[in-house]
Design an enzyme around this catalytic site. Structure first.
Site, PDB file in Angstrom:
ATOM      1  N   SER A   1       0.864  -1.198   0.000  1.00  0.00           N
ATOM      2  CA  SER A   1       0.000   0.000   0.000  1.00  0.00           C
ATOM      3  C   SER A   1       0.882   1.223   0.000  1.00  0.00           C
ATOM      4  O   SER A   1       1.996   1.192   0.530  1.00  0.00           O
ATOM      5  CB  SER A   1      -0.851   0.028   1.271  1.00  0.00           C
ATOM      6  N   ASP A   2       0.414   2.309  -0.590  1.00  0.00           N
ATOM      7  CA  ASP A   2       1.107   3.561  -0.318  1.00  0.00           C
ATOM      8  C   ASP A   2       0.934   3.805   1.185  1.00  0.00           C
ATOM      9  O   ASP A   2       0.046   3.232   1.828  1.00  0.00           O
ATOM     10  CB  ASP A   2       0.549   4.725  -1.155  1.00  0.00           C
ATOM     11  N   TRP A   3       1.797   4.640   1.726  1.00  0.00           N
ATOM     12  CA  TRP A   3       1.864   4.766   3.183  1.00  0.00           C
ATOM     13  C   TRP A   3       0.569   5.340   3.774  1.00  0.00           C
ATOM     14  O   TRP A   3       0.259   6.517   3.621  1.00  0.00           O
ATOM     15  CB  TRP A   3       3.080   5.625   3.550  1.00  0.00           C
ATOM     16  N   GLY A   4      -0.209   4.442   4.382  1.00  0.00           N
ATOM     17  CA  GLY A   4      -1.479   4.869   4.960  1.00  0.00           C
ATOM     18  C   GLY A   4      -2.635   4.822   3.980  1.00  0.00           C
ATOM     19  O   GLY A   4      -3.664   5.435   4.214  1.00  0.00           O
TER      20      GLY A   4
END
Ligand code: BGC
Length: 795
Positions: free
Chosen positions: A230-233
């Site tokens: 995932s992209d961060w968050g």
């Protein structure tokens, strides 16, 4: 043998498998030493490394270990040079090895839908073929060192405005032909070990939860066999993301294991999906560990050669936009060097890609070292570029009696960052005024532009030459000296259209959308696809760049009169260097579909080749075009189709400068016309838009009641919201150097405002619990009792 069995997910308990599905911390995957499963370290760049060994963040605020800052993607893309991109990738990979990084989080290959997207400097192009080919080279270069690469941001992440929550509404054909095509090329040709699922939603689905995207298209149709991170968050619903094929949640500490366990218990999550994702994470970490076991040079051993590569890459990617013959300059010229960027260079953008350089060469020192006789005046202050007439007046004075005035202007750092889009295509007024004032007293004025994306150049016809450096990386100063002298030919060609006006951008009325949705009503008509279809003349066309010297091209020919599905045709042209210096030529081939089956952009890039020619040399440049490149996405059949008819191949120096054409018959599928011929390029009316989408236009999500998906900014007018925004801003790990930097401050402000409330738990590595998130939501909705109840909840 033993080792292989130890790294098998089926030997792990379900809890152990679950533990692998999120990071150990901000940058590392989780190790299970008792099963010989190592941890892999991930790091941004990708035009260098942002390896953080102490405080961690995803915005480039906390400090990172020094590494070579190569020119960012926008710059390198202008080289159209796959070999160079490979070389830089390899160098980044070597530094990753030296710093213990197992996966480089790049390249970023989103399409430049609009020149105002704040992160365009991190992306290659508006064209998927060019993006895809360069991305494949970058991945191959990085991975040749044993380090993994990660394509990002998958997919349709073309703006920063509301990037964590925005829903990109895009029709299937545009998605396939434009926004996915570069990813497809890179996945098929370079097998990246990782793909990063984007923050945004696409047609209602979070990219992290879109099974159609992550499993059906990416894995099944394209054959991707690595890890989706995932992209961060970016993960909203963790169990749904696992089911969709999103293996690894980053950063770690988001506290989503209970939700996964609950979903396993109630049967909504299949344990086979958990095991599969765990296995992919294991394989990635084991690969990284194996690579790390090989001997590798240290950073100290790499510094010199990498700085030299950064300089060469920046110089050769620079684009000569105009030149009345003044360039290249000769050593010994008395130059008035004007512009604070000569001492405080703009050489990269802000945000998660920010690299701490190993050294920094300024233009002032490099021009002096190159033998120019330099007088210098800053002309403006570099941080905000506020109007300071005194500085401009002083600059004009030194320009008056110099042989040549070199004016360095561009965008201040505050204008180009992850986290927000630019608001205008204009340069700061001070920069425009400075160029005009200097050019008025010295006709031999050369403008050197430092920007990460197109800007308006109202004075473009009033100066002797414009050299576009883009953002040159740490050796940008030396690169400018080399380019101006012609020690290295500035052989770049634009990888994006430079519009003459913002209103010429087809996406402009729809960009960056509202609070919940952005509609891609312009469809395929992005950049030169739009300009060539509707006949708008850009300021500088896609593919444009003069280089130095001159050349002549012969008439194009095709290897055969027809092409059929699965086959290819080779387009050739003889190119002669008619100048007196070595010249790098770029031949571009565009297709003009004549079948009339479906509305297509007037011109689409289907091939290109670079070639280096000695003075007087003639070469036959051959470009193979696969029939596949001529296909369109037939939304009726939900498949690619090759329309029967003919195609005109246009052999060109740019999307606006066609040198010759050759027509080839296409033995494709006999198809009925898909759309009435009058269908507009841009779906301006709701009726056209619904028709193109193939469904009714989806309504935006309501702003209220607030949910975990609402942003800190959405609840800012509530008491809870105000207190929250202040508390988060205090928690940001800003390095001492950046504390007073306006770009960093703006980045923090905008990022805090745009953070979804779920991000409080996801990005705080366990410091904020999910019950706190739910309490904030309840308080903001004006339900204090529900808020207190959430806080008192167990678990
Ligand atoms: C960016 C990614 C980056 C990640 C980790 C995110 O904010 O969108 O490109 O890799 O942070 O820093």
């Amino acid at each position: 043998m033993n080792e292989r069995r130890a790294a098998d997910a089926s030997d792990l308990t379900v809890d152990e498998q679950l533990s692998l599905l999120s990071g150990a911390d901000f940058w590392r995957t989780r190790a299970l030493p008792e099963h010989s499963i190592p941890s892999a370290m991930l790091a941004d760049g990708p035009h260098g490394l942002r390896a953080q060994l102490e405080a961690t963040d995803h915005l480039g605020l906390a400090s990172s270990v020094a590494s070579t800052c190569f020119p960012p993607a926008a710059t390198l893309a202008s080289s159209w040079n796959e070999q160079l991109v490979h070389e830089v990738g390899e160098a980044v990979g070597r530094e990753a090895r030296a710093l213990g990084v197992g996966v480089v989080l790049g390249p970023g290959i989103n399409i430049k839908r609009h020149p105002l997207c704040g992160r365009n400097f991190e992306y290659y192009s508006e064209d998927p073929l060019l993006s895809g080919r360069l991305a494949a080279s970058a991945v191959a270069g990085i991975q040749s060192t044993g380090v993994g690469a990660c394509l990002k941001h998958f997919a349709v992440n073309n703006q920063e405005h509301r990037r964590f929550v925005i829903d990109a509404i895009v029709d299937e054909r545009t998605l396939r032909e434009l926004y996915l095509r570069g990813f497809e090329h890179a996945v098929r040709h370079s097998a990246p070990r990782m793909v990063m699922a984007a923050y945004n939603r696409i047609n209602g689905d979070h990219a992290t939860e879109a099974r159609w995207l992550l499993s059906d298209i990416l894995r099944e149709q394209w054959g991707f066999d690595g890890v989706v991170v995932s992209d961060w968050g970016a993960t909203a619903n963790r169990p749904a993301a696992v089911t969709a094929g999103m293996d690894l949640e980053m950063p770690g500490g988001a506290g989503t294991e209970p939700a996964l366990r609950a979903a396993l218990a109630d049967g909504t999550l299949d344990p086979a999906h958990v095991a599969l994702s765990a296995q992919r994470v294991i394989d990635l970490a084991v690969q990284a560990q194996d690579a790390a076991a090989e001997p590798a040079p240290t950073m100290a051993e790499l510094l010199e050669s990498h700085d030299a590569l950064a300089r060469r890459a920046a110089a050769s990617s620079s684009v000569v936009l105009t030149n009345d013959g003044i360039l290249p300059l000769t050593p010994g010229t008395r130059v008035a060097l004007i512009g604070a960027f000569a001492e405080a260079p703009r050489y990269q953008g802000s945000g998660s890609s920010l690299v701490t350089p190993t050294r920094l060469t300024t233009a002032r020192e490099a021009l002096e070292a190159a033998g120019f006789e330099v007088t210098y005046s800053p002309g403006y202050e570099p941080v905000r570029s506020a109007l300071t007439p005194m500085l401009a007046a002083e600059a004009v004075e030194i320009a008056r009696d110099a042989d040549v005035a070199i004016v360095m202007v561009g965008l201040p750092g505050i204008a180009e960052s992850e986290g927000f889009d630019r608001e205008t295509l204009a340069l700061p007024a001070q920069h425009d005024a400075l160029v005009e004032a200097v050019a008025a007293v010295n006709p031999r004025t050369v403008v050197a532009l430092s920007v990460g994306a197109p800007v308006l150049l109202p004075w473009r016809d009033g100066v002797a030459a414009i050299v576009l450096s883009y953002l040159g990386g740490q050796a940008s100063g030396g690169a400018l000296a080399d380019a101006l002298l012609g020690v290295v030919e500035p052989a770049g060609r634009l990888a994006e259209t430079w519009p003459a006006a913002q209103s010429d951008v087809a996406a402009d009325p729809y960009f960056p959308g509202g609070l919940a949705q952005v509609h891609y009503r312009e469809g395929l008509f992005v950049g030169y696809r739009h300009a060539t279809t509707v006949g708008v003349a850009p300021a500088f066309a896609f593919g444009h760049g003069l280089g130095y010297g001159s050349s002549e091209w012969g008439a194009a020919s095709a290897s055969s009169a027809s092409v059929a599905a699965g086959g290819s045709v080779t387009i050739s042209v003889a190119v002669t260097n008619t100048g007196d210096r070595t010249r790098h030529e770029l031949v571009q081939v565009y297709a003009h579909d004549r079948s009339g089956v479906v509305l297509r952009p007037r011109r689409e890039l289907v091939g290109f080749a670079r070639s280096s020619l000695e003075p007087g040399e003639t070469r036959a440049v051959a470009i193979e075009v696969a029939a596949d490149a001529l296909r369109f996405w037939d939304a009726r059949a939900r498949d690619w189709a090759l329309p029967r008819g003919s195609v005109t191949f246009e052999v060109a120096r740019s999307s606006e400068q066609i040198e010759s054409v050759v027509e080839v018959r296409v033995d494709g599928d006999a198809l009925d016309s898909v759309e009435p011929p009058h269908t507009a390029a841009i779906a301006a009316t709701d009726e056209q838009w619904a028709h193109r989408l193939g469904r009714t236009i989806p309504a935006p999500r309501p702003a209220k009641p607030f949910t975990r998906e609402s942003t800190v900014g959405d609840i800012a007018h509530t008491l809870t919201g105000r207190a929250l925004a202040a508390a988060i801003a205090r928690m940001m790990p800003v390095s001492d150097d950046d504390k007073d930097d306006p770009a960093s401050r703006e980045l923090i402000e905008r990022t805090v405002a745009e953070l979804p409330l779920r991000g409080l738990a996801q990005m705080s590595q366990g410091r904020v619990s999910w019950k706190t998130v739910d309490a904030v939501v309840a308080f903001a909705n004006g339900h204090p009792v529900a808020g207190l109840r959430a806080l008192l909840r167990r678990g």
